[in-house]
Write an enzyme that holds these catalytic residues in place. Structure first.
Site, mmCIF file in Angstrom:
data_model
loop_
_atom_site.group_PDB
_atom_site.id
_atom_site.type_symbol
_atom_site.label_atom_id
_atom_site.label_comp_id
_atom_site.label_asym_id
_atom_site.label_seq_id
_atom_site.Cartn_x
_atom_site.Cartn_y
_atom_site.Cartn_z
ATOM 1 N N GLU B 62 -33.252 -9.781 37.703
ATOM 2 C CA GLU B 62 -32.947 -10.889 38.618
ATOM 3 C C GLU B 62 -33.234 -12.265 38.037
ATOM 4 O O GLU B 62 -32.437 -13.187 38.192
ATOM 5 C CB GLU B 62 -33.746 -10.751 39.918
ATOM 6 C CG GLU B 62 -33.105 -9.870 40.970
ATOM 7 C CD GLU B 62 -33.279 -8.396 40.696
ATOM 8 O OE1 GLU B 62 -33.931 -8.050 39.685
ATOM 9 O OE2 GLU B 62 -32.766 -7.594 41.485
ATOM 10 N N HIS B 131 -39.125 -4.033 51.346
ATOM 11 C CA HIS B 131 -37.677 -4.231 51.443
ATOM 12 C C HIS B 131 -37.246 -4.855 52.765
ATOM 13 O O HIS B 131 -36.078 -4.796 53.107
ATOM 14 C CB HIS B 131 -36.952 -2.899 51.240
ATOM 15 C CG HIS B 131 -37.001 -2.392 49.835
ATOM 16 N ND1 HIS B 131 -38.130 -1.853 49.292
ATOM 17 C CD2 HIS B 131 -36.061 -2.361 48.858
ATOM 18 C CE1 HIS B 131 -37.892 -1.505 48.025
ATOM 19 N NE2 HIS B 131 -36.649 -1.799 47.749
#
Lengths: 357, 332
Positions: B62, B131
């Site tokens: 990322e 998450h």
């Protein structure tokens, strides 16, 4: 004149840059003038910092001039370049003037970023700063290279970082993607032996920075010799432009100042070491000696350049110390591009400030 | 009147497809966006249509690919950078804030960054603590960013198109649980140039008794709560924020000056959050004098998200929590 370059160590390459290079008189004089301008500009900034006219962070480049000048000599202004915070030299080679660089350091409205950026945030056309976060500029540079490839203009991006940044994870992430996607990116590690106060041996398990790209071919270059740097850059640029993907160059160089103006630079290295580099490997002296011994210029001619440079720096410093600070109306401008004017909250609910693009 | 039913997922897909077609500089990069058709199928069919150059699968890195996207934006392209969820954007947050958001200011207008960061945000179902975080407050905090949080398919379509056409960094917070939800969309909204302006809230339901402000999936719950309350004679004005930053304080103030009561509803944590900002603005603005009761926030519970269904269900606002808070505020 023909010059003998030191042979570059190579990694995953059949051969390195040519061992001989041609330096014309014009080129020599231009490199000399630019390096001297850079040197004097940095030394003047040191003075102004000690007088508290420059404040905050100030990372000086003196000693490393052959890198910036040599790199620019090996690429075109239509190519792209990005570096970290030791960026004043590159701002100059990429088209900035000494005046607007120094006025940015002193935080004036005539600064290259209108006083909004400071030492670490100067930009010109195809020069993306000046970046304060160690290593963050490397993925950015690969992104610029991606745009070069995408737009098909045969341009490349030179992406610089130091020996300290070389251990950053995001750099390895970038090596991977640049290589996978064959981005036209020249990664350049300016190894000046110290990341802030930490020597390379204490920071890196492998100090062969030119090999750290693993699957990316690399070369190690004498960064104190402007011709070596130029030839290596030309070699690297050819590699990129021929579609082979990225390449990595390690430039072995040295900074005379400490990490920044708040670092005297002698707690982690000796004065003797600094003096040795100055006397044996100074990039400007080396070029001067080479030109004189090859009868490419006279002592007087070079002295005249010195005088012109000194004057240019004095004028720039004068401007940088007398130009007014940015107007307060500019405080909230430049938040968004191409947007209608908007209101920005001041320090209290009754203060509404105006922001335009 | 012509209406078609479109899911949020399809609305996002169509918006990207049209913008990719309209401007060659637009491209999409992220994990699984190409050959997998998108981890949540939002980019389905795009790689087949546009190929490797415009739809780029990235490795799981990322920080690296967000930085590459920002650099590409600086050099003249218009990237859409997908985070598989915004939880993973934390790895790249330096690039979003320090490289994207601040650059136009630091360069005094020399260097703009036309980029969209998009992906699912907030709670999903059963995906547990790492998450499920909502990043609206984190990104909403930073000058130089626009932060958008669509609810309906129409929001998704119009706001994503606006975000892609915007010349500035836009954080586009989607919601995984909303992807499959169909909405009726007007003929007008199917136009290729249908844009919803960033920074303007929408009144989804008019009412006189209390203002209920929300964003993203919680708007659905607010409307459901409003329907229940209507049967008891309580009429809620439900405002869909649509944009987190810049916040449409004026729309909220106008409503509060009419209803005299306010609650905010969000999925994110309470402390230093979206609701906190709205309440602060109301305190500081003209609507304060119109409040007949303190304004309150309905938020996610101040804990990491648990896994077991009963625990998870009780970690986010439910319809009954909204109804309860409305009644308490109205002292009914």
């Amino acid at each position: 004149s023909l010059s003998e370059n030191a042979k570059c160590d190579v990694h995953k390459l059949e051969e390195g840059p040519p061992l001989q290079a041609v330096l014309t008189r014009e080129e020599g004089l231009q490199y000399y003038r630019t390096m001297q301008t850079m040197r004097r500009m940095e030394l003047k900034s040191d003075q102004l910092y000690k007088q508290k006219i420059i404040r905050g962070f100030c990372h000086l480049y003196d000693g490393q001039e052959a890198c910036a000048v040599g790199i620019e000599a090996g690429i075109n202004l239509t190519d792209h370049l990005i570096t970290a915070y030791r960026a004043h030299g590159y701002t100059l080679t990429r088209g900035g003037t000494v005046r607007e660089i120094m006025a940015e350091l002193t935080g004036r409205r005539g600064g290259i970023a209108k006083g909004k950026g400071g030492s670490m945030h100067m930009y010109t056309k195809h020069f993306y700063g000046g970046n304060g976060i160690v290593g963050a500029q490397v993925p950015l540079g690969a992104g610029v290279a991606l745009a070069c490839k995408y737009l098909g203009k045969n341009e490349l991006c030179v992406c610089l970082y130091g020996d300290g940044a070389a251990n950053q994870g995001q750099i390895f992430e970038t090596y991977n993607m640049a290589s996978l996607w064959k981005l036209p990116c020249i990664f350049i590690c300016e190894n000046n032996k110290y990341g802030m106060g930490t020597s390379v041996e204490r920071a890196a398990a492998s100090t062969d920075y030119f090999k750290r790209g693993d699957f990316i071919p690399g070369l190690r270059v004498d960064g104190m010799d402007v011709l070596c740097v130029r030839e290596a850059t030309k070699f690297a640029a050819e590699h990129c432009r021929s579609g082979k993907g990225p390449i990595l160059m390690e430039l072995q160089t040295y900074r005379y100042h400490g990490h920044s103006m708040s670092d005297p630079g002698i707690s982690y290295r000796t004065r003797e070491e600094i003096q040795e580099v100055r006397s044996k490997s100074d990039p400007i002296s080396m070029l001067k000696d080479r030109m004189l011994s090859n009868n490419m210029a006279s002592v007087e001619e070079l002295k005249e350049i010195d005088v012109e440079v000194r004057k240019e720096i004095e004028d720039a410093a004068q401007f940088a110390t007398t130009d007014p600070e940015p107007p307060l109306d500019d405080l909230c401008n430049h938040i968004f591009y191409n947007d209608p004017p908007m209101e920005v909250r001041g320090t209290n609910p009754w203060t509404k400030l105006k922001s335009v693009s | 009147m012509f209406y078609i039913r479109v899911t949020v997922r399809d609305a996002l897909n169509q918006a990207m497809d049209e913008e990719l077609e309209r401007d060659e500089r637009v491209f999409l990069l992220g994990e699984e966006v190409a050959q997998y058709d998108g981890a949540y199928k939002v980019s389905r069919g795009l790689w087949k249509k546009y190929g490797d150059k415009r739809i780029i699968d990235t490795p799981i890195t990322e920080m690296g690919f967000a930085g590459i996207a920002v650099g590409a934006a600086m050099a003249g392209l218009r990237p859409i950078c997908e985070f598989m969820t915004f939880n993973f954007s934390m790895q790249a947050i330096d690039q979003v804030i320090n490289s994207a958001a601040k650059t136009y200011y630091m360069s005094a207008g020399r260097q703009s960054v036309p980029i969209v960061f998009r992906g699912p945000n907030g709670a999903s179902a059963g995906v547990a603590a790492q998450h499920s975080q909502c990043f609206a407050a984190w990104y909403g905090h930073c000058p130089g960013l626009k932060v958008v949080s669509p609810w309906s398919a129409e929001d998704a379509r119009g706001l994503l198109k606006s975000a892609i056409r915007d010349d500035n960094p836009v954080v586009f917070l989607e919601n995984e649980l909303m992807y499959g939800v169909p909405f009726e969309m007007s003929e007008e909204s199917q136009s290729k140039d249908f844009l919803i302006p960033i920074g303007k809230a929408k009144i989804e339901r008019q009412g006189n008794h209390i203002t209920v402000v929300s964003h993203s999936r919680m708007v659905s719950l607010c409307l459901d709560a409003a329907a229940v309350l209507a049967k008891e004679g309580i009429e809620c004005e439900v405002i869909n924020m649509r944009t987190i930053r810049p916040l449409d304080a004026e729309a909220i103030e106008t409503s509060v000056m009419k209803t005299n009561h306010l609650i905010t509803v969000e999925g994110g944590w309470p402390q230093f959050g979206v609701g906190g900002e709205i309440l602060a603005r109301i305190m500081e603005g003209p609507a304060f004098n119109y409040l007949d009761a303190p304004a309150v926030r309905v938020t996610g519970v101040d804990i990491p998200m648990p896994y077991a269904k009963i625990l998870e269900d009780n970690s986010v606002p439910q319809i009954k929590d909204i109804i309860f808070s409305v009644k308490k505020t109205l002292n009914a």
